[in-house]
Design a protein around this motif. Structure first.
Motif, PDB file in Angstrom:
ATOM      1  N   LEU A 219      54.991 -44.548 -18.454  1.00  0.00           N
ATOM      2  CA  LEU A 219      54.814 -43.704 -19.631  1.00  0.00           C
ATOM      3  C   LEU A 219      55.954 -43.932 -20.622  1.00  0.00           C
ATOM      4  N   ARG A 220      57.186 -43.988 -20.127  1.00  0.00           N
ATOM      5  CA  ARG A 220      58.329 -44.222 -21.021  1.00  0.00           C
ATOM      6  C   ARG A 220      58.221 -45.588 -21.688  1.00  0.00           C
ATOM      7  N   ASN A 221      57.767 -46.590 -20.929  1.00  0.00           N
ATOM      8  CA  ASN A 221      57.604 -47.925 -21.497  1.00  0.00           C
ATOM      9  C   ASN A 221      56.531 -47.963 -22.581  1.00  0.00           C
ATOM     10  N   SER A 222      55.660 -46.949 -22.572  1.00  0.00           N
ATOM     11  CA  SER A 222      54.521 -46.937 -23.490  1.00  0.00           C
ATOM     12  C   SER A 222      54.691 -45.941 -24.633  1.00  0.00           C
ATOM     13  N   GLY A 223      55.913 -45.428 -24.818  1.00  0.00           N
ATOM     14  CA  GLY A 223      56.174 -44.563 -25.954  1.00  0.00           C
ATOM     15  C   GLY A 223      55.943 -43.087 -25.718  1.00  0.00           C
ATOM     16  N   PHE A 224      55.939 -42.670 -24.456  1.00  0.00           N
ATOM     17  CA  PHE A 224      55.746 -41.267 -24.111  1.00  0.00           C
ATOM     18  C   PHE A 224      57.016 -40.652 -23.538  1.00  0.00           C
ATOM     19  N   GLU A 225      57.074 -39.346 -23.641  1.00  0.00           N
ATOM     20  CA  GLU A 225      58.092 -38.558 -22.961  1.00  0.00           C
ATOM     21  C   GLU A 225      57.398 -37.808 -21.823  1.00  0.00           C
ATOM     22  N   PRO A 226      57.604 -38.218 -20.544  1.00  0.00           N
ATOM     23  CA  PRO A 226      56.946 -37.539 -19.425  1.00  0.00           C
ATOM     24  C   PRO A 226      57.304 -36.055 -19.389  1.00  0.00           C
ATOM     25  N   ALA A 227      56.291 -35.230 -19.052  1.00  0.00           N
ATOM     26  CA  ALA A 227      56.501 -33.777 -19.021  1.00  0.00           C
ATOM     27  C   ALA A 227      56.123 -33.174 -17.677  1.00  0.00           C
ATOM     28  N   GLY A 228      55.988 -34.018 -16.642  1.00  0.00           N
ATOM     29  CA  GLY A 228      55.748 -33.484 -15.309  1.00  0.00           C
ATOM     30  C   GLY A 228      54.574 -34.111 -14.598  1.00  0.00           C
ATOM     31  N   SER A 229      54.648 -34.122 -13.267  1.00  0.00           N
ATOM     32  CA  SER A 229      53.578 -34.628 -12.403  1.00  0.00           C
ATOM     33  C   SER A 229      53.322 -33.595 -11.317  1.00  0.00           C
ATOM     34  N   TYR A 230      52.026 -33.361 -11.018  1.00  0.00           N
ATOM     35  CA  TYR A 230      51.654 -32.236 -10.169  1.00  0.00           C
ATOM     36  C   TYR A 230      50.434 -32.588  -9.324  1.00  0.00           C
ATOM     37  N   ALA A 231      50.201 -31.779  -8.280  1.00  0.00           N
ATOM     38  CA  ALA A 231      48.949 -31.870  -7.536  1.00  0.00           C
ATOM     39  C   ALA A 231      47.815 -31.372  -8.420  1.00  0.00           C
ATOM     40  N   TRP A 232      46.669 -32.013  -8.316  1.00  0.00           N
ATOM     41  CA  TRP A 232      45.526 -31.702  -9.173  1.00  0.00           C
ATOM     42  C   TRP A 232      45.113 -30.238  -9.044  1.00  0.00           C
ATOM     43  N   LEU A 233      44.827 -29.620 -10.160  1.00  0.00           N
ATOM     44  CA  LEU A 233      44.419 -28.218 -10.252  1.00  0.00           C
ATOM     45  C   LEU A 233      45.486 -27.278  -9.710  1.00  0.00           C
ATOM     46  N   SER A 234      46.738 -27.662  -9.893  1.00  0.00           N
ATOM     47  CA  SER A 234      47.846 -26.903  -9.337  1.00  0.00           C
ATOM     48  C   SER A 234      49.082 -27.093 -10.197  1.00  0.00           C
ATOM     49  N   GLY A 235      50.034 -26.194 -10.029  1.00  0.00           N
ATOM     50  CA  GLY A 235      51.334 -26.365 -10.647  1.00  0.00           C
ATOM     51  C   GLY A 235      52.363 -26.841  -9.648  1.00  0.00           C
ATOM     52  N   ALA A 236      51.919 -27.137  -8.421  1.00  0.00           N
ATOM     53  CA  ALA A 236      52.817 -27.594  -7.365  1.00  0.00           C
ATOM     54  C   ALA A 236      53.045 -29.097  -7.469  1.00  0.00           C
ATOM     55  N   ALA A 237      54.080 -29.561  -6.804  1.00  0.00           N
ATOM     56  CA  ALA A 237      54.361 -30.993  -6.778  1.00  0.00           C
ATOM     57  C   ALA A 237      53.261 -31.731  -6.014  1.00  0.00           C
ATOM     58  N   PRO A 238      53.019 -33.016  -6.326  1.00  0.00           N
ATOM     59  CA  PRO A 238      52.078 -33.800  -5.523  1.00  0.00           C
ATOM     60  C   PRO A 238      52.442 -33.717  -4.048  1.00  0.00           C
ATOM     61  N   ASN A 239      51.424 -33.665  -3.180  1.00  0.00           N
ATOM     62  CA  ASN A 239      51.689 -33.481  -1.749  1.00  0.00           C
ATOM     63  C   ASN A 239      50.746 -34.336  -0.917  1.00  0.00           C
ATOM     64  N   THR A 240      51.057 -34.448   0.365  1.00  0.00           N
ATOM     65  CA  THR A 240      50.317 -35.347   1.245  1.00  0.00           C
ATOM     66  C   THR A 240      48.928 -34.836   1.608  1.00  0.00           C
ATOM     67  N   LYS A 241      48.593 -33.610   1.251  1.00  0.00           N
ATOM     68  CA  LYS A 241      47.269 -33.065   1.576  1.00  0.00           C
ATOM     69  C   LYS A 241      46.228 -33.356   0.502  1.00  0.00           C
ATOM     70  N   ASP A 242      46.669 -33.719  -0.697  1.00  0.00           N
ATOM     71  CA  ASP A 242      45.754 -33.868  -1.823  1.00  0.00           C
ATOM     72  C   ASP A 242      45.889 -35.249  -2.439  1.00  0.00           C
TER      73      ASP A 242
END
Length: 255
Positions: A219-242
């Protein structure tokens, strides 16, 4: 043969249980969190247009792009049936087009994981970046590598009936850890019980799983400022269950 070429006519039946409206509610809420409440929205990899039409029903000015001409035809027919005038266009989401000045770009249902290397992923990101106005927001989902590695792959069978149609899908997966890809061979048996006909469709979908650190670097290489990564349909961090994760990024306000 193009991915989805024979799959397209059966796509909506296969995913009829997917909660598109709920997903759009969630994405809208995340866009509002980042200051985008309404406006122009571009759906990259829009498929048969279900997400895009849900956004349009909520007041967004929506356009969609998809590689599959059959999917685009379905999207146009669905929009017309809903009484919506929406510009759906066949094209490669990794090639920037004439689209510009959008408030938001979304790319949903793992379009990013159909990009099998970093170059293709960043081409997708650059398309989104070119389409957005300064300060615009990009939200997309993808397969999360931690979950794929933790859970492994398996053969899965799904049967959907909507008489007189019956669809049986067999998904056989092969994992290539060196390339961080999963080769999914779909075999579909498409039955019309009234006509006593069965059609077989075979397609190969090669999916790339990603980790947030890779996604955010691209994203940074493409002109974006990342604003977070999360588990889908959640505000939690990505996890091994999803398997599904999503990331949000903002186009720089100034060039």
């Amino acid at each position: 043969m193009s991915v989805f070429a024979d799959y397209a006519p059966w796509y909506d039946l296969l995913y009829r249980d997917k909660d598109y409206a709920g997903e759009v509610d969630f994405v809208e809420a995340r866009l509002r969190d980042h200051g985008i409440a309404t406006g122009k929205l571009l759906d990259l990899g829009c498929g048969t247009g279900v997400h895009a039409i849900e956004f349009a029903r909520r007041g967004w000015d929506v356009a969609g792009v998809d590689l599959s001409a059959d999917m685009i035809a379905s999207a146009k027919a669905r929009a017309a049936e809903a009484g919506l005038d929406m510009p759906f266009q066949q094209g490669d989401a990794c090639e920037a087009g004439a689209e510009s000045d959008y408030d938001a770009v979304v790319s949903l249902f793992h379009v990013a994981s159909y990009q099998n290397d970093r170059e293709r992923l960043e081409a997708l990101f650059r398309t989104a970046q070119a389409a957005l106005k300064p300060g615009g927001v990009f939200l997309f989902d993808y397969w999360y590598g931690g979950a794929v590695l933790a859970q492994g792959v398996e053969t899965r069978v799904k049967v959907i009936e909507q008489l007189p149609l019956r669809l049986t899908r067999i998904a056989q997966s092969e994992h290539d850890e060196q390339k961080a890809t999963v080769r999914v061979k779909y075999t579909l048996f498409c039955e019309d019980t009234e006509r006593s006909t069965i059609r077989r469709v075979d397609e190969i979908h090669r999916m790339r799983y990603w980790f947030p650190f890779e996604v955010e670097a691209s994203l940074r290489n493409s002109g974006f400022e990342p604003a977070g990564s999360y588990a889908w349909l959640s505000g939690a961090a990505p996890n091994t269950k999803d398997w599904a994760a999503y990331s949000i990024a903002r186009k720089a306000a100034q060039p």
